[in-house]
Structure formats: C-alpha cells, structure tokens
Write a protein that holds these residues in place. Structure first.
Motif, PDB file in Angstrom:
ATOM      1  N   ARG A  28      -2.517   7.345  -3.599  1.00 56.44           N
ATOM      2  CA  ARG A  28      -2.461   5.965  -3.116  1.00 56.44           C
ATOM      3  C   ARG A  28      -2.536   5.009  -4.295  1.00 56.44           C
ATOM      4  NH1 ARG A  28      -5.341   9.010  -0.224  1.00 56.44           N
ATOM      5  NH2 ARG A  28      -5.059   9.311   1.992  1.00 56.44           N
ATOM      6  N   GLU A  46       2.819  11.485  -2.223  1.00 58.53           N
ATOM      7  CA  GLU A  46       2.235  12.797  -2.511  1.00 58.53           C
ATOM      8  C   GLU A  46       2.654  13.199  -3.913  1.00 58.53           C
ATOM      9  OE1 GLU A  46       3.736  15.645   0.272  1.00 58.53           O
ATOM     10  OE2 GLU A  46       2.508  14.900   1.909  1.00 58.53           O
ATOM     11  N   SER A  98       5.638  10.670   1.307  1.00 57.57           N
ATOM     12  CA  SER A  98       5.028  11.568   2.280  1.00 57.57           C
ATOM     13  C   SER A  98       5.648  11.382   3.661  1.00 57.57           C
ATOM     14  CB  SER A  98       3.514  11.349   2.338  1.00 57.57           C
ATOM     15  OG  SER A  98       3.228   9.997   2.615  1.00 57.57           O
ATOM     16  N   GLU A 125       1.579   5.031  -0.180  1.00 54.61           N
ATOM     17  CA  GLU A 125       0.933   6.316   0.052  1.00 54.61           C
ATOM     18  C   GLU A 125       1.985   7.384  -0.154  1.00 54.61           C
ATOM     19  OE1 GLU A 125      -1.449   6.659   3.534  1.00 54.61           O
ATOM     20  OE2 GLU A 125      -2.264   4.644   3.302  1.00 54.61           O
ATOM     21  N   ALA A 169      -2.431  13.848  -1.643  1.00 54.22           N
ATOM     22  CA  ALA A 169      -2.169  12.437  -1.332  1.00 54.22           C
ATOM     23  C   ALA A 169      -2.431  11.586  -2.573  1.00 54.22           C
ATOM     24  CB  ALA A 169      -3.054  11.990  -0.186  1.00 54.22           C
ATOM     25  N   GLU A 180       0.861  -1.187   0.000  1.00 53.24           N
ATOM     26  CA  GLU A 180       0.000   0.000   0.000  1.00 53.24           C
ATOM     27  C   GLU A 180       0.890   1.228   0.000  1.00 53.24           C
ATOM     28  OE1 GLU A 180      -2.407   2.586  -0.588  1.00 53.24           O
ATOM     29  OE2 GLU A 180      -3.279   0.593  -0.565  1.00 53.24           O
TER      30      GLU A 180
END
Length: 157
Positions: free
Chosen positions: A22, A14, A94, A12, A20, A10
């Motif tokens: 994903r 920016e 991020s 995540e 954001a 997963e």
C-alpha cells in the motif's frame, strides 16, 4: 492522469511474492517514485528502468523509494525482475490494472497501455506525475529530479 499538488490515491498493489503493498504504508516516512511500465517486454521501458537502477544511490540519498509497476501477472513480473536483477520492488495490480488506478490507459480503437511516473512525497502529496502513450516520453528524468530537488529544499526549511 494525476496532477501535482493533489493527494495520491490509495494504491493497493501486490509485490512479486504476493504480499500486499500500500502506498499509504510509506506515508510519514518516505517518498515514493512509481514507474509504470508499458510492459516488461518494452525495450524503451526497460531502458528507463536501467536508468532508474543507475540513479538508485541518488534516490536513496533523497529517501525516495523506487517501485516498478508492471501490467502483467505476478509470475511474469517476478521472472522479469529476476532475469534483469532489478533491485527495486516490482508491483502488480491486485484487482484490475494498477495503471488504470492512476489514469494511465488510453482508449483508441480498444485499449492502449500507457506508461509513466508518479512521485509522491512523505505526506502523500503528488509532486510529479507524467504519463505518455509513447514509451519514449514516459520517463521525465529532468522533471523527476527537479521535483525531488524542490522536496529536498522544502524539507530543509
């Protein structure tokens, strides 16, 4: 480094606007090809990005979203994207570096940034993963195209 056939982590990240991003947001809709650059100043990585840009119609025809991941801060990524007219989203970590999240760091007398590519199908399964310490070996164009061809043939059955 990630392995083909395994579920994608997963991620995540920016984008350069601070929004954001994903990997899971593409699940069920699109494949994703993430190119992890060693740095925006790496001439070989920039050559690989130019090839990705040249291949963008082929990727679009196969519904593969190309994303460029840089280890630098968002402002550096934005300046690089703008200066070079990169048509793909440019992403940054991020929290920590995005490269570490896919196993693209190597500890030899400190830390040496690796570069590489990860192709994830719409089901969130890694179909191609390749990383290298030397940037000349980080972009496996033939392997990527072969993996996309396999994904296309599976989708048509």
């Amino acid at each position: 480094m990630l392995t083909s056939g395994s579920p994608a982590p997963e991620l995540e990240l920016e984008d350069t606007a601070g929004q954001a991003w994903r990997l899971s947001d593409l699940r069920g809709a699109h494949s994703a090809l993430l190119y992890f650059m060693r740095s925006t100043s790496c001439p070989i990585c920039n050559r690989h990005v130019r090839d990705l840009v040249a291949q963008r119609d082929r990727f679009a025809a196969d519904d593969v979203r190309v994303l460029i991941v840089v280890p630098e801060a968002r402002d550096v990524g934005l300046a690089w994207k703008t200066d070079r007219g990169i048509p793909f989203p440019v992403l940054v970590g991020s929290a920590g570096t995005a490269h570490e999240s896919v196993g693209l760091t190597r500890r030899v007398f400190g830390s040496m940034q690796q570069s590489g590519t990860v192709l994830v199908d719409p089901d969130g399964i890694i179909r191609h993963a390749h990383g290298a310490t030397l940037p000349v070996n980080s972009y496996d164009k033939k392997g990527i195209i072969a993996a996309i061809d396999v994904m296309r043939s599976r989708a048509s059955h």
